[in-house]
Design a protein around this motif. Structure first.
Motif, mmCIF file in Angstrom:
data_model
loop_
_atom_site.group_PDB
_atom_site.id
_atom_site.type_symbol
_atom_site.label_atom_id
_atom_site.label_comp_id
_atom_site.label_asym_id
_atom_site.label_seq_id
_atom_site.Cartn_x
_atom_site.Cartn_y
_atom_site.Cartn_z
ATOM 1 N N VAL A 1 0.878 -1.228 0.098
ATOM 2 C CA VAL A 1 -0.127 -0.116 -0.078
ATOM 3 C C VAL A 1 0.845 1.220 0.169
ATOM 4 C CG1 VAL A 1 -1.608 1.396 1.349
ATOM 5 C CG2 VAL A 1 -1.719 -1.110 1.147
ATOM 6 N N ASP B 1 -1.630 8.498 1.362
ATOM 7 C CA ASP B 1 -3.166 8.226 1.542
ATOM 8 C C ASP B 1 -3.514 8.409 3.208
ATOM 9 O OD1 ASP B 1 -5.599 6.564 -0.021
ATOM 10 O OD2 ASP B 1 -5.553 6.034 2.234
ATOM 11 N N GLN C 1 -6.940 0.494 -4.116
ATOM 12 C CA GLN C 1 -5.477 -0.046 -4.402
ATOM 13 C C GLN C 1 -5.827 -1.507 -5.022
ATOM 14 O OE1 GLN C 1 -2.333 1.270 -2.031
ATOM 15 N NE2 GLN C 1 -3.648 2.940 -1.199
#
Length: 390
Positions: free
Chosen positions: A189, A194, A228
C-alpha cells in the motif's frame, strides 16, 4: 456470482468538523441502485462500518435504512467489524439478521463464525469475513499461538480459513471457491499519500504481507480509504466518501468481483457518485479569490495553500465567502515556510527580545519595528524588576 467489494463506510464520521451523513446516505442509495441494475448477488463491507464504537441513534438508523435498501435491491450483505466498530454492538442480533440475508461477523476468536456459505449455479461459495484482529486480545486468549503483531494475527486467521476450506473441499469432493474479507494494513500500500487509519503507522510492525492471503480466490481488504490493487485477487476498495484531503484516488466506488465455476473470473471498478469533490489550490489570497479558472469549484471541499509573503488576516473568512466548504488553510509563504524544528533551533540561540522579533517574523512575515522593539524592551525590564522584588 457477482459480489461488490466495499469497505470503511465510517457512518458518523465528520470531514474537518462537517457532518457527512447526508452525503453518505446519498452514496449508499446510489449503491442500492447499482446493485439492482448490475444484478449484484452480494455486497461486502470489509470493516469500519461505523466510525465510533458508540454510534448515535441517527447513524444507526441511517445504516439500517441503507442495508434495507440494498437487501431490497436483491443482494445479500456480509459485514465484518473493523477497528472503529464495537463488535458487541455491531454483532447484536446477528443470528436474527442472518435469516434476512444480513451476515455480521464480529467474533475474532471464533473462526467458524466468520464463514458465510452461499451458492450459485456452479455450487458453493464460502465468504469468510474476518473481523478486525487486535494482536493484544488474541495474544491473551491464545498464548500458544505466539501472536505479537498484526501479521501474526492474520497468519493465524488465514491458517484457520485454509483449514476450513480444505475440510469443506474434502467433504464435497471438489475445491471450494472462496472470498475473504479482512481489515488490515497490507504490504504494497502506498501509505505515504493516503489517509492511513489513525492507529496505523508504516514501518513493519503491523504490516500484513500479501502472501498471507494465498489460497483464496479473492481478498476484499479494508482499512485504507483509497482504492488500490496489491494483486489481481487482493485489493482495497477504499471508502465510499472522501474523509481526508490525503486520500489518493479522486473516484469513489467498489470492486465488482465475478466468480465462475473455476474461481475468480473478472474484477472491474464500479463508480459511485462523489457528492462533494476535493480541490486543492495554491497561490496568493487575493489572486485566488479573483481567479476565474476556479469557477465551478465553489461547492467543493477546499484545501488552500497560501503563498503570500505575509500571512493574510482573516484568510478563512474571506475564502469561505467564495468557497463555503473551505476546510483547511495553510500558509507556506515567507517565514511561514520554516519548519517547527528549524524555529525551535533558532529560538534556542536567541535572547528574549530576539525571540519576540523572530515570533513576529514567523506569524506576519516581518520583524518588529523600532517602536515595537522599544515596547518589548520596556516590558521585559518591568517583568525583570517585578521578579527581583519578590
Amino acid at each position: 456470482m457477482r459480489l461488490l467489494h466495499t469497505s470503511d463506510w465510517h457512518v458518523g464520521r465528520t470531514f474537518h468538523g462537517a457532518d457527512t451523513l447526508p452525503a453518505l446516505v446519498e452514496v449508499l442509495a446510489a449503491m442500492a441502485d447499482r446493485v439492482r441494475r448490475e444484478r449484484i448477488d452480494v455486497v461486502l463491507v470489509a470493516g469500519d462500518v461505523f466510525d465510533s464504537a458508540m454510534p448515535a441513534g441517527r447513524h444507526v438508523e441511517a445504516l439500517t435504512e441503507a442495508l434495507g435498501a440494498i437487501r431490497a435491491a436483491g443482494a445479500q450483505l456480509v459485514l465484518s467489524s473493523g477497528n472503529h466498530d464495537s463488535p458487541a454492538r455491531l454483532g447484536a442480533n446477528a443470528a436474527f439478521a442472518r435469516a434476512g440475508g444480513l451476515h455480521l461477523s464480529t467474533d475474532a476468536l471464533d473462526p467458524a463464525s466468520w464463514v458465510v456459505e452461499l451458492a450459485d449455479e456452479h455450487g458453493s461459495v464460502h465468504v469468510v469475513a474476518i473481523p478486525y484482529l487486535e494482536p493484544v486480545v488474541l495474544r491473551a486468549a491464545l498464548p500458544e499461538a505466539g501472536i505479537r503483531t498484526q501479521a501474526d494475527a492474520m497468519r493465524w486467521a488465514m491458517d484457520a480459513v485454509r483449514a476450513g476450506l480444505a475440510a469443506a473441499a474434502e467433504a464435497s469432493g471438489a475445491p471450494v471457491r472462496s472470498v475473504v474479507l479482512a481489515h488490515c494494513f497490507a504490504a504494497g500500500v502506498a501509505e505515504a499519500d493516503d489517509d492511513a487509519p489513525r492507529d496505523i503507522r508504516a514501518g513493519g510492525l503491523d504490516v500484513v504481507p500479501v502472501a498471507a492471503f494465498e489460497g483464496v480466490d479473492y481478498a476484499a481488504l479494508g482499512h485504507i480509504h483509497s482504492r488500490q490493487v496489491l494483486a489481481e485477487g487482493v485489493r482495497y476498495s477504499g471508502a465510499p466518501l472522501h474523509y481526508s484531503f490525503r486520500e489518493r484516488s479522486p473516484e469513489r466506488g467498489g470492486w465488482l468481483v465475478e466468480l465462475d465455476a473455476a474461481g475468480l473470473a473478472a474484477v472491474t471498478w464500479l463508480d459511485l457518485p462523489v457528492p462533494r469533490p476535493l480541490t486543492e489550490v495554491r497561490g496568493e489570497l487575493d489572486a485566488l479569490l479573483d481567479d476565474p479558472s476556479l469557477d465551478g469549484t465553489e461547492q467543493h471541499w477546499l484545501r488552500v495553500v497560501l503563498t503570500d509573503a505575509a500571512m493574510p488576516l482573516d484568510a478563512m473568512r474571506r475564502l469561505q465567502a467564495r468557497w463555503p466548504r473551505c476546510a483547511q488553510v495553510e500558509w507556506a509563504g515567507g517565514a511561514g515556510a520554516r519548519t517547527g524544528a528549524a524555529v525551535r533551533e533558532r529560538l534556542a540561540r536567541r535572547s528574549e527580545p530576539e525571540v519576540v522579533d523572530d515570533f513576529l517574523a514567523h506569524v506576519r512575515g516581518e520583524g518588529a519595528s523600532e517602536a515595537e522593539r522599544a515596547l518589548v524592551l520596556d516590558g521585559l525590564a518591568r517583568a525583570a524588576a517585578a521578579e527581583a522584588a519578590r
